[in-house]
Scaffold this motif. Structure first.
Motif, PDB file in Angstrom:
ATOM      1  N   UNK A 294     -21.531 -11.774 -16.175  1.00 28.95           N
ATOM      2  CA  UNK A 294     -22.074 -12.986 -16.807  1.00 28.95           C
ATOM      3  C   UNK A 294     -21.994 -12.943 -18.330  1.00 28.95           C
ATOM      4  N   UNK A 295     -21.775 -11.743 -18.872  1.00 27.19           N
ATOM      5  CA  UNK A 295     -21.694 -11.599 -20.332  1.00 27.19           C
ATOM      6  C   UNK A 295     -20.243 -11.637 -20.834  1.00 27.19           C
ATOM      7  N   UNK A 296     -19.310 -11.790 -19.886  1.00 30.90           N
ATOM      8  CA  UNK A 296     -17.905 -11.906 -20.293  1.00 30.90           C
ATOM      9  C   UNK A 296     -17.022 -10.752 -19.866  1.00 30.90           C
ATOM     10  N   UNK A 297     -17.493  -9.936 -18.906  1.00 28.36           N
ATOM     11  CA  UNK A 297     -16.703  -8.801 -18.424  1.00 28.36           C
ATOM     12  C   UNK A 297     -16.030  -9.149 -17.105  1.00 28.36           C
ATOM     13  N   UNK A 298     -14.735  -8.836 -17.009  1.00 27.66           N
ATOM     14  CA  UNK A 298     -13.979  -9.090 -15.784  1.00 27.66           C
ATOM     15  C   UNK A 298     -13.247  -7.823 -15.334  1.00 27.66           C
ATOM     16  N   UNK A 299     -12.836  -7.842 -14.089  1.00 28.26           N
ATOM     17  CA  UNK A 299     -12.026  -6.750 -13.531  1.00 28.26           C
ATOM     18  C   UNK A 299     -10.789  -7.379 -12.895  1.00 28.26           C
ATOM     19  N   UNK A 300      -9.643  -6.776 -13.147  1.00 24.07           N
ATOM     20  CA  UNK A 300      -8.399  -7.173 -12.491  1.00 24.07           C
ATOM     21  C   UNK A 300      -7.872  -5.965 -11.735  1.00 24.07           C
ATOM     22  N   UNK A 301      -8.006  -6.016 -10.419  1.00 22.04           N
ATOM     23  CA  UNK A 301      -7.553  -4.889  -9.604  1.00 22.04           C
ATOM     24  C   UNK A 301      -6.062  -4.981  -9.343  1.00 22.04           C
ATOM     25  N   UNK A 302      -5.346  -3.879  -9.611  1.00 21.88           N
ATOM     26  CA  UNK A 302      -3.907  -3.816  -9.350  1.00 21.88           C
ATOM     27  C   UNK A 302      -3.685  -2.740  -8.293  1.00 21.88           C
ATOM     28  N   UNK A 303      -3.296  -3.154  -7.096  1.00 27.26           N
ATOM     29  CA  UNK A 303      -3.191  -2.216  -5.979  1.00 27.26           C
ATOM     30  C   UNK A 303      -1.799  -1.604  -5.849  1.00 27.26           C
ATOM     31  N   UNK A 304      -1.776  -0.312  -5.570  1.00 21.44           N
ATOM     32  CA  UNK A 304      -0.523   0.387  -5.306  1.00 21.44           C
ATOM     33  C   UNK A 304      -0.298   0.525  -3.799  1.00 21.44           C
ATOM     34  N   UNK A 305      -0.829  -0.445  -3.067  1.00 15.99           N
ATOM     35  CA  UNK A 305      -0.593  -0.486  -1.620  1.00 15.99           C
ATOM     36  C   UNK A 305       0.798  -1.043  -1.334  1.00 15.99           C
ATOM     37  N   UNK A 306       1.269  -0.810  -0.117  1.00 18.07           N
ATOM     38  CA  UNK A 306       2.516  -1.443   0.320  1.00 18.07           C
ATOM     39  C   UNK A 306       2.316  -2.202   1.633  1.00 18.07           C
ATOM     40  N   UNK A 307       1.060  -2.225   2.120  1.00 15.66           N
ATOM     41  CA  UNK A 307       0.735  -2.983   3.331  1.00 15.66           C
ATOM     42  C   UNK A 307      -0.427  -3.926   3.018  1.00 15.66           C
ATOM     43  N   UNK A 308      -0.166  -5.205   3.112  1.00 12.22           N
ATOM     44  CA  UNK A 308      -1.147  -6.206   2.690  1.00 12.22           C
ATOM     45  C   UNK A 308      -2.431  -6.148   3.514  1.00 12.22           C
TER      46      UNK A 308
END
Length: 377
Positions: A294-308
């Motif tokens: 709520x204060x302006x922090x976000x997370x962007x997850x980048x997955x190294x998976x190969x199976x959705x």
């Protein structure tokens, strides 16, 4: 007469020089192999480097014996394996005569005699690294015992005690590794140990420092150039520089760009469903997200998976409510390659101006950094 003798002497020197230069030109390696019980079949010599081994030579086994011969421009990693086997004996191949002896069912444990560079390199793992492991084992056991394998939060006293033990272990490992590299700065083994232990697990500052110890000849070698590439890549993702732009699709197929987060703090979190340490760290990232979103922090997850399906199940099970992207290429994930990710979890905290604020913030370090940032706002 003197002129004749002088000319004869010069001719002799010329011939000697020619013979010597010819012999050096055609110097190479010979590998004499012995595999008792393996009467016949094919055996292969492969170059080990990059994503896939490259076949360099093959030969027939005759009554348990085989021979490879050729020349390498510099010591490099090679592997010898039987047809149909997934793993072979990996070693450092130089231009020398090597005796290779193995059991047909365990080629990967073959004994080598005469592989000088490989012997020096292996010495680190038989001595220094073995000592590090012997001291690390009880530290890991103590940590698991105190936390009951992550189920119980340690008391402040227990945490302080374990922090000291971890610090002491790291200091020991760094000192032993540093001394090995320093004493083998003119050997391929020095560069190999640096690449093995520090390019992946050390800090960028350590890698630069230890690379500077290597002799110019080793720095120009295949492994030296590989380390220099890693250093250059680290510089491109160092604290204070503009984070490299990338875009990938989320779980719904929508394209998400890093620049979409400009003006906000975002933690680019490289992880994977199959990564135990990642899944263990997820609750900590979740706590940070809930506390500071709520204060302006976000997370962007980048997955190294190969199976959705496995990727999506992990997101749901761990309750990770932020945006997740992946190109489903595993370790060949283009964003991971762009950022030089060698292991997961790895994260980058990026500021509103698009510059990298911090790297690899885990556990309390992540909470402390965010508290420092948002207590000022």
């Amino acid at each position: 007469m003197k002129s004749t003798i002088l000319k004869s002497g010069l001719l002799a020197l010329t011939l000697i020089s020619t013979i010597t230069s010819c012999s050096k030109k055609y110097e190479g390696y010979t590998i004499n192999g012995n595999i008792p019980g393996q009467k016949d079949g094919m055996i292969y010599l492969e170059f080990v480097g990059g994503d896939k081994n490259i076949l360099k030579d093959s030969t027939k086994i005759l009554d348990g014996h085989f021979t490879f011969s050729g020349k390498v421009e510099e010591p490099l990693r090679y592997s010898i394996k039987l047809k149909g086997q997934e793993y072979g004996r990996v070693f450092i191949l130089s231009n020398e005569t090597i005796a290779f002896a193995a059991n047909k069912d365990s080629i990967f444990t073959a004994k080598l005699i005469g592989a000088t560079q490989d012997s020096i390199y292996s010495g680190y793992y038989k001595n220094e690294f073995k000592k590090i492991q012997s001291i690390a084992e009880p530290v890991y056991k103590a940590s698991d015992s105190i936390s009951q394998n992550g189920k119980v939060k340690p008391t402040p006293e227990q945490k302080a005690l374990m922090d000291k033990r971890w610090t002491d272990l790291q200091t020991l490992a760094d000192n032993l590794t540093y001394k090995f590299i320093e004493s083998h700065k003119d050997k391929i083994a020095g560069a190999l140990v640096l690449d093995d232990r520090l390019v992946t697990y050390g800090t960028p500052e350590q890698v630069k420092k230890y690379y500077g110890i290597l002799t110019p000849e080793i720095q120009k070698s295949y492994f030296g150039k590989k380390i220099k590439t890693a250093i250059d890549l680290n510089d491109k993702t160092a604290v204070g520089v503009l984070a490299p732009e990338f875009s990938q699709t989320d779980v719904n197929g929508k394209i998400v760009k890093l620049s979409d987060y400009k003006g906000k703090y975002v933690l680019v979190d490289f992880w994977a469903s199959w990564c135990g340490p990642c899944r263990k760290e997820n609750p900590n990232v979740l706590l940070a997200y809930k506390t500071y979103h709520d204060k302006g922090f976000n997370v962007l997850g980048v997955s190294l998976d190969d199976k959705k399906n496995l990727w999506e199940k992990a997101i749901e099970k761990d309750g990770l409510t932020w945006t997740h992207v992946s190109d489903l290429k595993g370790w060949k994930n283009e964003a991971a390659i762009l950022y030089g990710v060698k292991l997961v979890p790895t994260n980058y905290l990026i500021g509103p101006d698009g510059k990298i604020v911090a790297k690899n913030l885990r556990e309390e370090a992540l909470q402390a950094k965010l508290k420092e940032i948002f207590s000022k706002s």
